[in-house]
Design an enzyme around this catalytic site. Structure first.
Site, short mmCIF file in Angstrom:
data_model
loop_
_atom_site.label_atom_id
_atom_site.label_comp_id
_atom_site.label_asym_id
_atom_site.label_seq_id
_atom_site.Cartn_x
_atom_site.Cartn_y
_atom_site.Cartn_z
N ASP A 1 28.75 98.24 103.40
CA ASP A 1 29.52 99.48 103.54
C ASP A 1 31.03 99.22 103.62
O ASP A 1 31.78 100.07 104.09
CB ASP A 1 29.05 100.24 104.79
CG ASP A 1 29.11 99.37 106.04
OD1 ASP A 1 29.37 98.17 105.91
OD2 ASP A 1 28.90 99.91 107.15
N HIS B 1 43.19 82.48 82.73
CA HIS B 1 43.12 83.30 83.95
C HIS B 1 42.10 82.70 84.91
O HIS B 1 41.17 83.37 85.36
CB HIS B 1 42.79 84.77 83.61
CG HIS B 1 43.94 85.52 83.03
ND1 HIS B 1 43.84 86.76 82.48
CD2 HIS B 1 45.25 85.19 82.94
CE1 HIS B 1 45.03 87.17 82.06
NE2 HIS B 1 45.90 86.23 82.31
N ASP C 1 50.29 80.61 89.02
CA ASP C 1 50.71 81.86 88.37
C ASP C 1 50.48 82.94 89.41
O ASP C 1 49.35 83.30 89.73
CB ASP C 1 49.85 82.09 87.12
CG ASP C 1 50.25 83.33 86.34
OD1 ASP C 1 51.00 84.17 86.87
OD2 ASP C 1 49.77 83.48 85.20
N ASP D 1 55.72 88.26 88.35
CA ASP D 1 54.72 87.49 87.61
C ASP D 1 55.37 86.18 87.17
O ASP D 1 56.05 86.13 86.15
CB ASP D 1 54.25 88.31 86.40
CG ASP D 1 53.18 87.59 85.59
OD1 ASP D 1 52.66 86.57 86.05
OD2 ASP D 1 52.87 88.07 84.47
N HIS E 1 47.58 82.71 73.72
CA HIS E 1 48.04 84.01 74.23
C HIS E 1 49.39 84.39 73.64
O HIS E 1 49.93 83.70 72.78
CB HIS E 1 48.06 84.02 75.76
CG HIS E 1 48.94 82.98 76.38
ND1 HIS E 1 50.30 83.13 76.49
CD2 HIS E 1 48.65 81.76 76.95
CE1 HIS E 1 50.81 82.07 77.10
NE2 HIS E 1 49.84 81.23 77.38
N HIS F 1 54.61 90.03 78.09
CA HIS F 1 54.12 91.41 78.18
C HIS F 1 55.11 92.21 78.99
O HIS F 1 55.94 91.65 79.71
CB HIS F 1 52.72 91.44 78.83
CG HIS F 1 52.64 90.62 80.09
ND1 HIS F 1 53.05 91.09 81.31
CD2 HIS F 1 52.24 89.34 80.31
CE1 HIS F 1 52.88 90.14 82.23
NE2 HIS F 1 52.41 89.06 81.64
N HIS G 1 50.41 93.84 83.53
CA HIS G 1 50.53 94.08 82.09
C HIS G 1 50.87 95.56 81.99
O HIS G 1 50.00 96.42 82.00
CB HIS G 1 49.22 93.74 81.36
CG HIS G 1 48.84 92.28 81.52
ND1 HIS G 1 47.57 91.82 81.46
CD2 HIS G 1 49.62 91.19 81.77
CE1 HIS G 1 47.56 90.50 81.66
NE2 HIS G 1 48.80 90.11 81.84
N GLU H 1 56.61 83.59 78.63
CA GLU H 1 55.67 82.63 79.21
C GLU H 1 54.96 81.76 78.17
O GLU H 1 53.73 81.85 78.03
CB GLU H 1 54.64 83.37 80.09
CG GLU H 1 53.97 84.57 79.42
CD GLU H 1 52.95 85.21 80.35
OE1 GLU H 1 52.07 84.50 80.85
OE2 GLU H 1 53.04 86.43 80.58
N TYR I 1 47.91 74.23 76.38
CA TYR I 1 46.70 73.96 77.17
C TYR I 1 45.79 73.02 76.38
O TYR I 1 45.37 73.37 75.27
CB TYR I 1 45.95 75.27 77.46
CG TYR I 1 46.90 76.37 77.93
CD1 TYR I 1 47.22 76.51 79.27
CD2 TYR I 1 47.51 77.23 77.01
CE1 TYR I 1 48.12 77.48 79.69
CE2 TYR I 1 48.40 78.20 77.41
CZ TYR I 1 48.70 78.33 78.75
OH TYR I 1 49.60 79.30 79.15
N ARG J 1 52.32 76.06 81.75
CA ARG J 1 52.90 77.37 81.40
C ARG J 1 54.14 77.55 82.28
O ARG J 1 54.11 77.17 83.47
CB ARG J 1 51.89 78.49 81.63
CG ARG J 1 52.45 79.88 81.33
CD ARG J 1 51.37 80.96 81.18
NE ARG J 1 50.60 81.24 82.37
CZ ARG J 1 49.34 80.93 82.57
NH1 ARG J 1 48.66 80.29 81.63
NH2 ARG J 1 48.72 81.25 83.70
N GLU K 1 56.77 80.64 83.25
CA GLU K 1 56.88 82.10 83.08
C GLU K 1 57.97 82.69 83.96
O GLU K 1 57.98 82.49 85.18
CB GLU K 1 55.53 82.75 83.45
CG GLU K 1 55.55 84.26 83.40
CD GLU K 1 54.18 84.89 83.65
OE1 GLU K 1 53.35 84.27 84.36
OE2 GLU K 1 53.95 85.99 83.14
#
Ligand code: GLY
Ligand code: MN
Ligand code: MN
Length: 438
Positions: free
Chosen positions: A40, A243, A260, A271, A350, A354, A361, A384, A388, A406, A408
């Site tokens: 709950d 991700h 990230d 971000d 990628h 964005h 995003h 970014e 990889y 990466r 960014e």
């Protein structure tokens, strides 16, 4: 008893702007549903970005019906006051409290929605409403719109069209006002400071989860309500998952760590991604590849200005990363052909970035009439680029296996160029080496 945490004129101002674009129509926007987490217990609640953008209201089970140019113009449906419920889950404004505090013309109990909406749709021929987010509400709205449409057809007034509002609302949200740019800037500053705290806490033997905790503490201490999205703390090969969600591995000397993460401040999120060695010292391979990506990232950031397009920045990113891939013997062949056949996507799957804002995003079209849209002052976007190399990728040099990098930053487009909102987050090799584990 609570009072609004924000200056309500921000939200009435936004409604006014929306009203100019959809005059004569009606806009219906609902709060995010609550989701069960276990038994709950619910997941922590976060208001829908558009609902917040136009009302500032943070409770679930609420709906705004906005009818620009009509009376009443702004109508809210909200949870009713309920002492026994409030004992468990806290204060509710109730219809009276909402009318008094949130600058709307009318407020009803949420249970009155189906009874009141037909009256509010009378003589309306266009309804802005986003389908498929809340099926239960979709069914109620569709039933009432259908009834209104039948009533109209009997008087030869034609049908009612339902339009997705996200194009119109996205156009408002993509252009940050001064207030919004200030909130965005603060979210980015806090995120940068929190990344520095994570860098300092990084050392061999620490778990990704503990570093996640360091980030959370740092953003919350600085006034963020939550993260802007699921934080990624990925050591070693985990960094090659874009991700990555597990955040449960132990960081080991010799590996690179990719973080990230961004804090959400007054509903605006940062971000930022930084990648650095767990030990605090880049090995020669890590240093060589990192520096190449950093040089490219800085070049891409410097190319942001009004009139630029994300499409062109992506082409630059692909070109630069393909050069790096050829240089590092990840790909072999003619560059043009590798790009044409999208071979680069094996190691860079990628986009270059964005829009950024209340959603990580963020809202806003990327193309206008099939053409890449030109950047304008007030837009915020991420830059970014990344590379990889999964540990089991076939035919790659051994020293690159398990390397995910990466970098960014968050960039505000200004009248004359750009402002890097995350400039306080270190990314030079020497800066990183002097911070990690300190
Ligand atoms: N943090 C998600 C992204 O960079 O798109
Ligand atoms: Mn991003
Ligand atoms: Mn990111």
């Amino acid at each position: 008893m609570r009072t609004p945490q924000y200056d309500i004129s921000i939200f009435t101002g936004r409604r006014k702007e929306l009203g100019q674009k959809i005059k004569g129509s009606v806009y219906i926007i609902a709060a995010n549903p609550e989701y069960y987490r276990n038994n709950d217990v619910h997941h922590p609640y976060r208001q829908d970005s558009n609902m917040f953008y136009f009302t500032g209201f943070e409770e679930p089970n609420s709906i705004l019906v906005f009818r620009p140019g009509r009376t009443p113009e702004a109508i809210m449906f909200v949870q009713e006051k309920d002492v026994s419920q409030e004992t468990w889950t806290g204060f509710r404004y109730g219809p009276e409290g909402v009318k008094k505090n949130y600058a709307v013309d009318e407020a009803f109990k949420i249970s009155q929605f189906e009874q009141e909406l037909p009256k509010l749709l009378k003589d309306v021929d266009q309804v802005y409403y986003t389908m498929f987010i809340n099926r239960e509400l979709d069914a109620k709205v569709m039933k009432i719109v259908e009834q209104s449409a039948w009533a109209r057809s009997r008087t030869n007034k034609g049908n009612i069209s339902i339009v997705d509002p996200r194009v119109v609302t996205g156009e408002l949200r993509i252009r940050k006002s001064k207030y919004e740019a200030d909130m965005q800037r603060r979210a980015c500053e806090i995120s940068a400071e929190a990344h520095i705290e994570v860098m300092k806490a990084t050392k061999p033997g620490i778990n990704e989860r503990a570093l996640h905790g360091v980030f959370l503490r740092a953003i919350m201490e600085r006034g963020c309500a939550r993260e802007g999205y699921g934080t990624i703390v990925a050591t070693g090969n985990g960094a090659t998952t874009l991700h990555y969600v597990f955040n449960d591995q132990t960081c080991r000397a010799g590996e690179m760590l990719l973080v990230d993460a961004g804090g959400e401040f007054n509903y605006f999120g940062g971000d930022i991604t930084r990648t650095y060695p767990v030990s605090g010292k880049f090995n020669p391979t890590q240093k060589r590849v990192y520096q190449k990506i950093l040089d490219l990232q800085k070049k891409l950031v410097a190319a942001v200005r009004p009139g630029q397009t994300r499409d062109l920045l992506q082409k630059e990113a692909v070109s630069g990363l393909t050069d790096i891939m050829i240089d590092e013997k990840l790909l072999m062949g003619r560059k043009e052909e590798l790009i044409e056949k999208r071979e680069f996507a094996k190691f860079y799957p990628h986009g270059v970035g964005h829009w950024l804002g209340m959603d990580v995003h963020d809202a806003g079209l990327t193309d206008i009439n099939g053409e890449p849209r030109l950047l304008e002052p007030g837009f915020v976007l991420t830059i970014e680029p990344g590379l990889y190399v999964p540990h089991d990728a076939p035919g790659v040099p051994d020293d690159l296996r398990g390397l995910g990098i990466r970098i960014e930053d968050d960039i505000l487009v200004t009248e004359t160029g750009y402002e890097n909102l995350t400039v306080k987050c270190p990314k030079e090799i020497s800066e990183l080496e002097s911070l990690i584990g300190q």
